[in-house]
Design a protein around this motif. Structure first.
Motif, PDB file in Angstrom:
ATOM      1  N   UNK A 293      15.453  -3.206  -1.468  1.00 18.60           N
ATOM      2  CA  UNK A 293      14.455  -4.420  -1.114  1.00 18.60           C
ATOM      3  C   UNK A 293      13.380  -3.727  -0.447  1.00 18.60           C
ATOM      4  N   UNK A 294      13.068  -2.582  -0.146  1.00 20.13           N
ATOM      5  CA  UNK A 294      11.925  -1.816   0.440  1.00 20.13           C
ATOM      6  C   UNK A 294      10.883  -2.062  -0.297  1.00 20.13           C
ATOM      7  N   UNK A 295       9.858  -2.786   0.588  1.00 15.21           N
ATOM      8  CA  UNK A 295       8.561  -3.235  -0.129  1.00 15.21           C
ATOM      9  C   UNK A 295       7.361  -2.542   0.921  1.00 15.21           C
ATOM     10  N   UNK A 296       7.495  -2.182   2.076  1.00 16.59           N
ATOM     11  CA  UNK A 296       6.772  -1.559   2.983  1.00 16.59           C
ATOM     12  C   UNK A 296       7.245  -0.011   3.407  1.00 16.59           C
ATOM     13  N   UNK A 297       6.165   0.689   2.970  1.00 20.97           N
ATOM     14  CA  UNK A 297       6.167   2.304   3.368  1.00 20.97           C
ATOM     15  C   UNK A 297       5.317   2.162   4.786  1.00 20.97           C
ATOM     16  N   UNK A 298       6.131   2.274   5.802  1.00 23.58           N
ATOM     17  CA  UNK A 298       5.491   2.514   7.119  1.00 23.58           C
ATOM     18  C   UNK A 298       4.796   3.868   7.700  1.00 23.58           C
ATOM     19  N   UNK A 299       5.585   4.817   7.387  1.00 26.25           N
ATOM     20  CA  UNK A 299       4.862   6.125   7.636  1.00 26.25           C
ATOM     21  C   UNK A 299       5.872   7.059   7.381  1.00 26.25           C
ATOM     22  N   UNK A 300       5.317   8.444   8.064  1.00 29.90           N
ATOM     23  CA  UNK A 300       6.283   9.596   8.087  1.00 29.90           C
ATOM     24  C   UNK A 300       6.250  10.169   9.486  1.00 29.90           C
ATOM     25  N   UNK A 301       7.265  10.438  10.040  1.00 30.66           N
ATOM     26  CA  UNK A 301       7.464  11.226  11.404  1.00 30.66           C
ATOM     27  C   UNK A 301       8.257  12.377  11.403  1.00 30.66           C
ATOM     28  N   UNK A 302       7.785  13.458  11.468  1.00 30.18           N
ATOM     29  CA  UNK A 302       8.664  14.857  11.328  1.00 30.18           C
ATOM     30  C   UNK A 302       9.072  14.705   9.794  1.00 30.18           C
TER      31      UNK A 302
ATOM     32  N   UNK B 231       0.772  -1.215  -0.046  1.00 27.67           N
ATOM     33  CA  UNK B 231       0.096  -0.002   0.098  1.00 27.67           C
ATOM     34  C   UNK B 231       0.629   1.297  -0.095  1.00 27.67           C
ATOM     35  N   UNK B 232       0.242   2.236  -0.669  1.00 35.72           N
ATOM     36  CA  UNK B 232       0.978   3.476  -0.626  1.00 35.72           C
ATOM     37  C   UNK B 232       0.946   4.584   0.720  1.00 35.72           C
ATOM     38  N   UNK B 233       1.302   5.529   0.956  1.00 34.09           N
ATOM     39  CA  UNK B 233       1.160   6.404   1.919  1.00 34.09           C
ATOM     40  C   UNK B 233       0.813   7.845   1.356  1.00 34.09           C
ATOM     41  N   UNK B 234      -0.090   8.566   1.891  1.00 31.91           N
ATOM     42  CA  UNK B 234      -0.193   9.811   1.376  1.00 31.91           C
ATOM     43  C   UNK B 234       0.127  10.442   2.569  1.00 31.91           C
ATOM     44  N   UNK B 235       1.177  11.555   2.299  1.00 34.43           N
ATOM     45  CA  UNK B 235       1.650  12.590   3.412  1.00 34.43           C
ATOM     46  C   UNK B 235       1.805  13.929   2.821  1.00 34.43           C
TER      47      UNK B 235
END
Length: 119
Positions: free
Chosen positions: A40-49, A3-7
Motif C-alpha cells: 500500500x506504500x505510495x509515498x516515499x517520504x525520505x531517508x534518514x541514516x 514522486x521519486x526520491x534521489x538518495x
C-alpha cells in the motif's frame, strides 16, 4: 502523484500502479532492489541514516541499501489507525498523519523486529 526520491546514487520509487517499492541506480537505471513488503506504500517520504521511510495505509521503514523491511506501523495488515495524506521527515522525526492524530517516530531509530513505536 508519487514522486521519486534521489538518495546518494539511487532513485527510489513507489509507483501508484505497483505493489512494489524499487531502487534504481541513478547513473544506469539498473535495478538495485525491489520489495513488495509494503503493497500500500505510495509515498516515499525520505531517508534518514540507513532507513528509507515510505507510507500509505501504514508507515514503513526499509534498509535503504537492501530494501529489507525493518519496521511497519501499525504492525497488522488493515489495522487502525490508517494513514491519510503524505507524511514527512522533519529533523530527526517522521511525522505520519492519520484521520484523527499526527504520530511522531524517531527517524534514526532502528525498529525492533518489524515493529515501529511512536514517540
Amino acid at each position: 502523484m508519487t514522486p521519486c526520491l534521489v538518495h546518494r546514487d539511487a532513485v527510489i520509487v513507489a509507483p501508484f500502479d505497483s505493489p512494489a517499492v524499487f531502487a534504481l541506480d541513478a547513473a544506469t537505471g539498473a535495478m538495485r532492489w525491489s520489495t513488495d513488503a509494503a503493497p500500500d506504500a505510495i509515498h516515499v517520504l525520505g531517508a534518514a541514516g540507513d532507513s528509507l521511510w515510505a507510507s500509505g495505509d501504514s508507515l514503513y521503514a526499509f534498509d535503504v541499501r537492501t530494501g529489507r523491511l525493518v519496521g511497519r506501523w501499525p504492525e497488522a495488515v488493515k489495522a487502525e489507525p490508517r494513514g491519510i495524506g503524505r507524511g514527512v521527515i522533519a529533523g530527526d522525526s517522521v511525522l505520519w498523519p492519520t484521520r484523527h492524530e499526527l504520530y511522531v517516530f524517531d527517524a534514526q531509530a532502528k525498529a525492533s523486529g518489524t515493529m515501529l513505536v511512536p514517540r
